[in-house]
Design a protein around this motif. Structure first.
Motif, short mmCIF file in Angstrom:
data_model
loop_
_atom_site.label_atom_id
_atom_site.label_comp_id
_atom_site.label_asym_id
_atom_site.label_seq_id
_atom_site.Cartn_x
_atom_site.Cartn_y
_atom_site.Cartn_z
N TYR A 31 -2.33 7.92 43.61
CA TYR A 31 -2.15 9.34 43.90
C TYR A 31 -2.47 10.19 42.67
CZ TYR A 31 2.29 9.53 41.29
OH TYR A 31 3.23 9.50 40.31
N LEU A 32 -2.92 11.40 42.92
CA LEU A 32 -3.25 12.37 41.87
C LEU A 32 -2.41 13.61 42.08
CD1 LEU A 32 -7.15 12.00 41.96
CD2 LEU A 32 -5.56 10.91 40.37
N GLU A 33 -2.24 14.39 41.01
CA GLU A 33 -1.38 15.57 41.08
C GLU A 33 -2.13 16.83 40.64
OE1 GLU A 33 1.38 15.70 42.43
OE2 GLU A 33 2.44 13.80 42.21
N ASP A 34 -1.73 17.94 41.23
CA ASP A 34 -2.05 19.28 40.71
C ASP A 34 -3.54 19.46 40.42
OD1 ASP A 34 0.63 19.60 40.87
OD2 ASP A 34 1.02 19.38 38.74
N GLN A 35 -4.35 19.30 41.45
CA GLN A 35 -5.79 19.40 41.22
C GLN A 35 -6.36 20.78 41.54
OE1 GLN A 35 -8.12 15.57 41.26
NE2 GLN A 35 -7.07 15.46 43.22
N PHE A 36 -5.67 21.57 42.35
CA PHE A 36 -6.10 22.94 42.61
C PHE A 36 -5.02 23.89 42.09
CE2 PHE A 36 -8.33 20.42 45.75
CZ PHE A 36 -9.60 20.96 45.72
N TYR A 37 -5.44 25.02 41.55
CA TYR A 37 -4.46 25.96 40.99
C TYR A 37 -4.89 27.40 41.24
CZ TYR A 37 -7.75 26.85 37.15
OH TYR A 37 -8.85 27.23 36.42
N VAL A 38 -3.90 28.27 41.36
CA VAL A 38 -4.09 29.73 41.40
C VAL A 38 -3.01 30.33 40.52
CG1 VAL A 38 -5.19 29.83 43.66
CG2 VAL A 38 -2.70 29.92 43.50
N GLY A 39 -3.31 31.44 39.88
CA GLY A 39 -2.33 32.04 38.99
C GLY A 39 -2.50 33.54 38.87
N VAL A 40 -1.44 34.17 38.42
CA VAL A 40 -1.45 35.61 38.15
C VAL A 40 -0.75 35.84 36.81
CG1 VAL A 40 0.68 35.93 39.50
CG2 VAL A 40 -0.80 37.89 39.03
N THR A 41 -1.28 36.73 35.99
CA THR A 41 -0.73 36.96 34.66
C THR A 41 -0.63 38.45 34.35
OG1 THR A 41 -2.93 36.88 33.61
CG2 THR A 41 -1.70 34.81 33.77
N TYR A 42 0.23 38.74 33.38
CA TYR A 42 0.23 40.05 32.73
C TYR A 42 -0.48 39.86 31.40
CZ TYR A 42 1.60 44.50 30.74
OH TYR A 42 1.57 45.75 30.18
N ASN A 43 -1.46 40.72 31.13
CA ASN A 43 -2.30 40.55 29.96
C ASN A 43 -1.89 41.50 28.83
OD1 ASN A 43 -3.71 38.72 31.49
ND2 ASN A 43 -5.38 40.11 31.98
N GLY A 63 -8.11 31.00 39.33
CA GLY A 63 -8.04 29.91 40.28
C GLY A 63 -9.13 28.89 39.97
N GLY A 64 -8.93 27.64 40.43
CA GLY A 64 -9.94 26.64 40.17
C GLY A 64 -9.48 25.24 40.52
N PHE A 65 -10.23 24.28 40.02
CA PHE A 65 -9.99 22.86 40.28
C PHE A 65 -9.87 22.12 38.95
CE2 PHE A 65 -11.74 18.56 40.58
CZ PHE A 65 -10.95 18.01 41.58
N ILE A 66 -8.90 21.21 38.86
CA ILE A 66 -8.72 20.38 37.67
C ILE A 66 -8.70 18.91 38.10
CG2 ILE A 66 -7.19 19.74 35.78
CD1 ILE A 66 -6.21 22.54 35.62
N GLY A 80 -6.34 16.43 32.03
CA GLY A 80 -6.90 17.29 33.05
C GLY A 80 -8.16 17.95 32.54
N LEU A 81 -9.22 17.91 33.34
CA LEU A 81 -10.48 18.57 33.00
C LEU A 81 -10.88 19.41 34.20
CD1 LEU A 81 -12.98 18.99 31.21
CD2 LEU A 81 -13.94 16.92 32.22
N GLY A 82 -11.03 20.71 34.00
CA GLY A 82 -11.21 21.57 35.15
C GLY A 82 -12.32 22.60 35.02
N LEU A 83 -12.49 23.32 36.12
CA LEU A 83 -13.46 24.41 36.19
C LEU A 83 -12.85 25.49 37.07
CD1 LEU A 83 -16.34 25.26 35.32
CD2 LEU A 83 -17.13 24.39 37.53
N GLY A 84 -12.84 26.72 36.56
CA GLY A 84 -12.21 27.80 37.31
C GLY A 84 -12.87 29.14 37.07
N TYR A 85 -12.28 30.15 37.69
CA TYR A 85 -12.81 31.52 37.63
C TYR A 85 -11.64 32.47 37.44
CZ TYR A 85 -15.62 35.61 38.92
OH TYR A 85 -16.26 36.80 38.92
N ALA A 86 -11.82 33.46 36.58
CA ALA A 86 -10.73 34.41 36.31
C ALA A 86 -11.26 35.83 36.23
CB ALA A 86 -10.02 34.04 35.00
#
Length: 229
Positions: A31-43, A63-66, A80-86
């Motif tokens: 089994y694998l964990e936490d491969q897709f993610y979405v997030g919101v931040t205050y900058n 958001g992206g994939f890891i 974890g090695l990922g690719l995402g967009y922000a």
């Protein structure tokens, strides 16, 4: 003879059960964990010069994939090695003007009436993480600590000013294209705190205010990240 046959049957039966258990356990260990993610931040913007202020709500969406790469049998430690967009917005009182000779900056004081003034960036991101969690094949609620760094390349940006008489927006060549910083994700189950500490400034080197003060603004993002699968 009967005792030997019984022992043989016992050993064969035990071996089959043990083999099924091993295969089942090995299958569970895939089994694998936490491969897709979405997030919101205050900058936040760090190292603000005198009289430079943040305004409105500076925010970020990501958001992206890891790819999860476990490195131990219990799968509690991995990479974890990922690719995402922000998309990130930074609201402040530093206004950019597009001139024939380049970009000029001014500080908007209290006498200037306007609605919004911001810089927006669109970033392709590559998270690199060292991951610890206490998950199991059956337990979906667990603690996690993911630390590492994030590389980013700005594929689009915009300086935008919205005044009472209209709005002006343009691509700002002074925004640094390649950005990177340290990351930390800590949490339990669904809600996880996300922090990104930039090691590069938002602007390229040499960008300054009319007074000569460098605009060495470094982002700090604090928010929530949600993992799926």
């Amino acid at each position: 003879m009967k005792g030997a046959l019984l022992l043989l049957f016992f050993l064969v039966g035990f071996g089959m059960v043990a083999q099924e258990h091993v295969l089942y356990d090995q299958e569970n260990r895939k089994y694998l964990e936490d491969q897709f993610y979405v997030g919101v931040t205050y900058n936040f913007l760090r190292d603000l010069p005198v009289d430079v202020e943040q305004r409105n709500l500076s925010y970020g969406l990501q958001g992206g994939f890891i790819k999860d790469i476990p490195v131990n049998w219990d799968r509690t430690l991995g990479f974890g090695l990922g690719l995402g967009y922000a998309i990130n917005s930074y609201y402040s009182n530093v206004r950019a003007h597009k001139l024939d000779s380049g970009i000029a900056y001014e500080l908007l004081d209290g006498n200037t009436s306007y609605k919004r003034n911001k810089i927006e960036t669109h970033v392709i991101e590559m998270p690199l993480q060292l991951r610890w969690r206490n998950s199991t094949p059956e337990e979906y609620k667990f603690w996690r600590i993911y630390t590492g760094m994030k590389l980013g390349y700005v594929v689009g940006n915009r300086s935008k000013f919205v005044g009472n008489s209209g709005k002006i927006g343009f691509k700002n060549p002074d925004i640094r294209n390649f950005q990177y910083g340290l990351t930390l994700n800590v949490g339990y189950n669904t809600f996880n705190i996300h922090a990104y500490y930039a090691l590069t400034s938002l602007f390229k080197q040499g960008v300054s205010l009319p007074s000569g003060t460098p605009l060495d603004l470094q982002p700090l993002q604090i928010g929530l990240v949600f993992y799926i699968l």
